[in-house]
Design an enzyme around this catalytic site. Structure first.
Site, PDB file in Angstrom:
ATOM      1  N   HIS A 103     -33.973 -98.132 -39.656  1.00 61.25           N
ATOM      2  CA  HIS A 103     -33.341 -98.608 -40.885  1.00 61.25           C
ATOM      3  C   HIS A 103     -32.257 -97.605 -41.258  1.00 61.25           C
ATOM      4  O   HIS A 103     -32.243 -97.067 -42.362  1.00 61.25           O
ATOM      5  CB  HIS A 103     -34.384 -98.759 -41.995  1.00 61.25           C
ATOM      6  CG  HIS A 103     -34.216-100.015 -42.780  1.00 61.25           C
ATOM      7  ND1 HIS A 103     -34.375-100.091 -44.130  1.00 61.25           N
ATOM      8  CD2 HIS A 103     -33.899-101.268 -42.387  1.00 61.25           C
ATOM      9  CE1 HIS A 103     -34.160-101.324 -44.542  1.00 61.25           C
ATOM     10  NE2 HIS A 103     -33.870-102.064 -43.500  1.00 61.25           N
TER      11      HIS A 103
ATOM     12  N   HIS B 271     -28.848-107.818 -34.202  1.00 57.45           N
ATOM     13  CA  HIS B 271     -30.237-107.649 -34.628  1.00 57.45           C
ATOM     14  C   HIS B 271     -31.159-108.664 -33.961  1.00 57.45           C
ATOM     15  O   HIS B 271     -32.235-108.337 -33.512  1.00 57.45           O
ATOM     16  CB  HIS B 271     -30.316-107.798 -36.150  1.00 57.45           C
ATOM     17  CG  HIS B 271     -31.693-107.633 -36.690  1.00 57.45           C
ATOM     18  ND1 HIS B 271     -32.158-106.422 -37.140  1.00 57.45           N
ATOM     19  CD2 HIS B 271     -32.713-108.498 -36.830  1.00 57.45           C
ATOM     20  CE1 HIS B 271     -33.404-106.566 -37.532  1.00 57.45           C
ATOM     21  NE2 HIS B 271     -33.765-107.812 -37.370  1.00 57.45           N
TER      22      HIS B 271
END
Lengths: 182, 839
Positions: free
Chosen positions: B146, B79
């Site tokens: 997401h 990430h």
């Protein structure tokens, strides 16, 4: 999900006797339901989904909102905030615990499914209710948790109720739920 | 659940949340012991990384603490560091080889560097990309995925996704005011009735939950959700993709942030709790155990609204020097990121006793890495603290001072008497070892086919068109769009649904952000559009990247945006990059982005990637999603009063088709129709390929004609080709069309009506032009391949004359529109059982 007897339902935690002192911490469960005769869009929408999961024989679903209020409030104060804050007096009826039944809650034999957010999950609605209770000038509650109750009317078995619960109503990751025949 | 997935966005972990003392000495441990420790804590560190950490602490001569390893794992996660995309890659395709030293820098970012656009204010460095809007304002745009949280809990996952991307925009520079949210989804069709692995939610539930989450968060925050797309494919059944974006306006003087040593570290907004520790992961223990709640979060939109209001007020008063959002990794990555900027060497000292907590039963390291929502971190000069505190409390926002930024080159975290973290910033941010990866790509077999071999479709073209319009990837999105507030803030000039009855499919939305700029004399607006087509990607990811960029930019040109000032965002969602073939297709798509950006002279300004979107079934077979690239594009609209919609305006206007039509049916809807009829196996022809040399000319010409007000209606040709585009324009405006196929500009191999009607050749537009403006229009379009293919007519029919001069199709608009509108309600409202027999 678990099927529990009525004895350990979260609702049973509430409804203190009127003799209890103010200031002590209690737990109340308030239930808000559409008045008898009022339409219930959430229930109607759920009903439309039942054929797609292979459930037949249900003719009505009534949905009500549940609030579990913990804190130093008296039954009178909870009644006041149920009337003034949590319910719409035109379209909705309320009750504390299983008390004061009105026509909205007397629907005959049905399955009752309760779905609550797990205690560790953030409950933004509950937090907003907490703040609103403080803003009303009532004693600040220790916490408010929210849930929903589904009253399923019709000729169906427990396995179908479980299927409705699993496929439409609750996600076991964030919800705890109870099912009972009333 | 038997899944070997890892969260692509965040480092996952199983549950034991108590402060775990090490069961072994790190410094003397062998790699197997370290690996088992990694597996137990779920840091997702690989062997080389574990060894690097061990070597670092050996050189320090001490054991690492738990919080230190957590901090490193978060900072080195996919990430935060884009380990896959930034690693060296050896790519081979047939006999050719290529070595990328840093895949992202040499593809997507290289294009931006080569283009050197002076109006790019901040690219690939902050939380979002920023380009100039006018002299006073910049536009910040960010799109995130997401996926994993939405697969576990669709509503909460979508909500927190929207909340996160809004905070990204709020945390760019000194903070931008969000004025638009976007949403793009890839789902399994909601009427899917095949098998699903245990624990996977039904696609209908995933879709309704995600839409409700995006709706509730955006609507409650008062931000319009007005641009998006949906792609349906059963291959997304275990791994839905949810892209959420946010666009904001920022004063140009607020684009840069600085941190000075001595500034206070101030956390504002939500309190820190145990929710979202390590982000989302789902193992079997989570789904039926009690620890599940810690991996899923529920958004609190009202809290974020208060943070937003307070922050923008503080920005305008100049009360802080820098801001960033608390996303993945929580305080550890937010403070770590800002500490890098402090002075020459950077550094920070934080004391976690000061943090405001949701509950007391949380371990200190958990406070440091918790991803509780709705939090921002500010760098505040100490003299401004009282003023900031007063402002925050007037907006009902809590805050706490965690410590201060320093110039020691170290990040130090304490709790009470104990030091939890004392790390060298250089090691933390640059110490991650990069591993070379292998990538190969081999083109899938294409069924050889002679052009012109398609069966004549005299009687079936109407049926095919109705089927295409009802196809999930074409049909009306009204069911979703109407749940969103796309009007709030009063800026939406061109709305997502257009036409006589406000129900036609718009190409792009146009905003006039006057409520933010407060400049009534300026009619400058912003257009936002998307391009996505995983079906092409299954055949050739390179062609998919070109087609996505082409589609996004074409959509912008259609509404009258200035595409010479367009900016792009990339979002890559792929499977497991350890698999050389999957990485190979990623490399090809990234190379496509690079080439398309240069060909259209349009820079990428920000992006995001998500890997490991796959699932291992009970037999151990891996099911990966098709490599999916989303291109989001924005461009200024010089005069919103001239913006163009896609519905036919008047009968007797000329219809022009811009661009060459060639035989490009690979991955097309027509190919799917043929397969449905069992016609042929394999791909029927080439994947639509953008002509890089000339595509820009048509695009710029259409954009310029639209800006000059010479075009009454414009629509780009995408899925379903000319037939679908003409039908959409006709039924949205309730004006018919008469089209003659023999006048279409086409390449030599095109010899049949079906190809002309349904080929998906890119860079094509269908335009309606008022006869009075035809001469001026043709002058602007000089040098671009186009021809007049018909006229609009008053009869409510779509009439097509074939190459041999006889009618191929004459379909009533009402029937076409009904087919187009019925699909989503039928799939989603559970009304399918009643209607299925009827159609």
């Amino acid at each position: 999900m678990t099927v529990r007897s009525a004895g350990d339902r979260p609702t049973e935690a509430g409804t203190p006797r009127p003799t209890e002192r103010p200031g002590a911490s209690h737990k109340f469960v308030v239930e808000i339901a559409p008045k008898y005769g009022m339409s219930d869009p959430a229930g109607t929408a759920l009903l439309a989904h039942l054929p797609s999961i292979g459930v037949q024989g249900v003719h009505e679903i009534r949905v009500s909102a549940l609030y579990e209020i913990a804190g130093p409030l008296t039954a009178n104060q909870v009644t006041q905030l149920s009337r003034e804050l949590l319910s719409d007096p035109i379209t909705q009826d309320y009750r504390l615990g299983s008390s004061t039944p009105s026509a909205a809650f007397l629907v005959g034999p049905h399955w009752r499914v309760e779905v609550w957010l797990k205690p560790t999950v953030t409950d933004p609605v509950g937090e907003s209710v907490c703040k609103a209770i403080r803003d009303m000038g009532l004693p600040p509650p220790d916490g408010v948790r929210t849930g929903a109750a589904y009253r399923i009317l019709g000729r169906i078995g427990k396995n179908h109720v479980e299927r409705i619960l699993a496929s439409l109503l609750a996600n076991p990751v964030i919800h705890r739920s109870t099912t009972e025949r009333l | 659940m038997t899944t070997a997935e890892r969260s692509p966005q965040r480092a996952p972990a199983p549950a034991p949340f108590q402060e775990a003392p090490w069961s072994l000495a790190w410094l003397d441990a062998d790699i197997r012991a370290l690996r088992s420790l990694d597996a137990r804590h779920g840091w997702s560190l690989d062997e080389a990384e574990l060894k690097a950490i061990q070597a670092h602490f050996r050189s320090q001569g001490r054991e690492p603490t738990h919080a230190e390893v957590e901090t490193i794992a978060q900072t080195w996660s996919e990430h935060c560091k884009h380990k896959t995309f930034r690693s060296p890659v050896r790519y081979s395709e047939g006999k050719s080889r290529k070595l990328y030293k840093d895949l992202l820098a040499e593809t997507v970012m290289a294009a931006t560097r080569k283009l050197k656009k002076s109006w790019c204010l901040s690219v690939f460095e902050d939380n979002a990309g920023v380009v100039a809007f006018d002299k006073r304002w910049g536009v910040a745009f960010k799109v995130e995925t997401h996926n994993h949280p939405c697969a576990i809990e669709p509503y909460g996952g979508a909500e927190t996704g929207v909340g996160g991307v809004i905070r990204d925009v709020l945390g760019v520079g000194l903070g931008a005011k969000p004025i638009l949210n976007t949403d793009v989804f890839c789902f399994c069709p909601p009427d899917y009735d095949g098998d699903l692995p245990a624990g996977v939610l039904h696609p209908r539930r995933t879709m309704t939950g995600v839409v409700a989450g995006v709706r509730d968060y955006g609507n409650r925050l008062g931000i319009p959700t007005a641009a998006g797309a949906i792609w349906f494919d059963p291959e997304y059944r275990c791994n839905p993709l949810v892209f959420v974006g946010s666009l904001g306006l920022i004063p140009v003087q607020s684009v840069r942030k600085t941190v000075a040593p001595g500034d206070a570290i101030v956390a504002i907004g939500g309190r820190t709790g145990r929710d979202g520790i390590h982000g989302a992961t789902f193992s079997s223990a989570d789904l039926d155990g009690s620890a599940g709640a810690s991996v899923v979060q529920i958004g609190h939109a009202i809290m974020e609204k208060r943070v937003l209001d307070a922050l923008l007020k503080a920005r305008d008063k100049g009360l802080y020097r820098a801001v960033t959002d608390c996303g993945a990794g929580g305080f550890s990555s937010a403070v770590g990121e800002m500490a890098e900027r402090a002075g020459a060497r950077g550094g920070a000292r934080a004391c976690l006793d000061k943090a405001l907590l949701k509950a007391a039963d949380i371990a200190p390291w958990e406070i440091w890495v918790s991803e509780s929502q709705e939090r921002m971190v500010l760098a505040v000069p100490p003299k401004n603290l009282p003023a900031l505190a007063a402002l925050l409390s007037s907006e009902g926002v809590e805050h706490c001072v965690l410590g201060e930024f320093t110039d020691t080159g170290r990040i130090v975290v304490t709790h009470g008497e104990r030091t939890l973290v004392d790390l060298d910033l250089k090691f933390l941010h640059n110490g991650v070892p990069m591993r070379q990866r292998e990538a190969v790509w081999s083109p899938p077999a294409v069924a050889s086919q002679k052009p012109g071999a398609r069966a004549p479709l005299r009687l079936r073209s109407g049926e095919i068109l109705a089927w295409m319009l009802a196809h999930p990837n074409v049909c009306s999105r009204e069911w979703v769009i109407r749940q969103y507030d796309h009007e709030v803030q009063g800026a939406t000039v061109i709305k997502p649904l257009q036409g006589l009855h406000h129900d036609g499919p718009g190409d792009a939305c146009v905003l006039w952000p006057i409520a933010v700029t407060e400049d009534e004399t300026s009619h400058r607006g912003i257009a936002v559009a998307h391009g996505i087509n995983p079906a092409y990607g299954k055949l050739d990811p390179y062609a998919m990247a070109l087609a996505c960029v082409d589609e996004a930019l074409s959509n912008l040109a259609c509404v009258g945006a200035d595409v010479t000032r367009a900016a792009l965002l990339d979002n890559f969602c792929w499977g497991n990059p350890q698999d050389p073939e999957i990485l190979g297709s990623l490399v090809r798509a990234a190379q496509g982005c690079h080439d398309a950006a240069l060909a259209f002279s349009v820079p990428f300004i920000s992006g995001k990637d998500s890997f490991y979107n796959e699932r291992t079934d009970a037999k151990g077979a891996r099911h990966s999603i098709p490599g999916t690239l989303l291109i989001s594009a924005m461009a200024p609209v010089p005069d919103i009063r001239k913006a163009v919609t896609m519905d036919f305006k008047n009968p007797n206007n000329a219809l022009y088709l811009v661009g060459w039509t060639s035989d490009e049916m690979g991955g097309s809807l027509f190919e799917e129709w043929e397969k449905k009829g069992g016609a042929r196996g394999g791909a029927s022809g080439a994947v639509p390929r953008v002509e890089l040399g000339t595509a820009k000319d048509a695009l710029w010409a259409v954009s310029s004609a639209a800006q000059k007000g010479l075009i009454a209606t414009a629509h780009d040709l995408s899925d379903g080709g000319l037939a679908v585009a003409a039908a959409e324009m006709a039924f949205s405006g309730e004006i018919g069309a008469h089209i003659e196929l023999d006048s279409i500009p086409k390449t030599k191999e095109v010899r049949d009506d079906a190809t002309l009607l349904f080929s998906e050749s890119p860079s094509r537009f269908l335009l309606e032009v008022d006869p009075a403006k035809e001469r001026a229009f043709l002058k602007v379009m000089k040098g671009v391949p186009l021809s007049r293919i018909g006229t609009t007519i008053a009869n409510p029919v779509l009439r097509v004359i074939g190459l041999d001069g006889t009618p191929v199709m004459e379909e009533g608009l009402l029937g076409l529109k009904t087919a187009w509108q019925e699909t989503l309600p039928r799939m989603l409202d559970g009304a399918g059982q009643d209607h299925q027999g009827g159609r």
